[in-house]
Design a protein around this motif. Sequence first.
Motif, PDB file in Angstrom:
ATOM      1  N   THR A 231       0.803  -1.220   0.000  1.00 55.91           N
ATOM      2  CA  THR A 231       0.000   0.000   0.000  1.00 55.91           C
ATOM      3  C   THR A 231       0.842   1.279   0.000  1.00 55.91           C
ATOM      4  OG1 THR A 231      -0.240  -0.143   2.415  1.00 55.91           O
ATOM      5  CG2 THR A 231      -2.002  -1.103   1.066  1.00 55.91           C
TER       6      THR A 231
ATOM      7  N   ILE B 107      -2.852   4.484  -2.233  1.00 56.05           N
ATOM      8  CA  ILE B 107      -3.523   3.187  -2.304  1.00 56.05           C
ATOM      9  C   ILE B 107      -4.409   3.103  -1.069  1.00 56.05           C
ATOM     10  CG2 ILE B 107      -3.227   0.687  -2.414  1.00 56.05           C
ATOM     11  CD1 ILE B 107      -0.480   1.219  -3.744  1.00 56.05           C
TER      12      ILE B 107
ATOM     13  N   PHE C 242     -10.881  -2.920   0.530  1.00 60.43           N
ATOM     14  CA  PHE C 242      -9.688  -2.588   1.301  1.00 60.43           C
ATOM     15  C   PHE C 242      -9.879  -3.078   2.727  1.00 60.43           C
ATOM     16  CE2 PHE C 242      -6.666   0.328   3.362  1.00 60.43           C
ATOM     17  CZ  PHE C 242      -5.635   0.397   2.444  1.00 60.43           C
TER      18      PHE C 242
END
Length: 145
Positions: A31, A50, A74
């Motif tokens: 990320t 991200i 996520f």
Amino acid sequence: MAERTASTFSLTYSVTATVPATPAEVWARLTDAVAFPDWNSTVTSIEGPIAPGTRLAIRVPISERTFRPRVVEFEPEQRMVWQDGAAPMFRGRRTFTLTPSAGGTEFSMVETFQGLMLPMIKGTLPDFGPVFDQYATDLVASFRG
């Protein structure tokens, strides 16, 4: 080794590797958009954070095109999904999954291309198998120093 499965309206590539690090450490690497090219030779650059709901601008060495997936799922340290395109015509969906294991973390990456246009464009897509293998190799190596 990356696996490929295909049908008329679906094409999937997948790879799995054991990474010698905790899920938290792997997640942090996956990320961190700015540092991605430092460890991953399959990515030239990623612009944008991200994070949930963001659209990324990804450049890769095998294409002149800038890919613009959205982060649609996520779940920190577990699962992330990037998606681009529009069903039912053509959609690409890349899923990253992290699972704790005895050797560290089992990393899985699966990309599925689907849609009515796939039969027409399938022949123009590169073979993602070597790219997926390199991605997993780079990730594992990045934790071995």
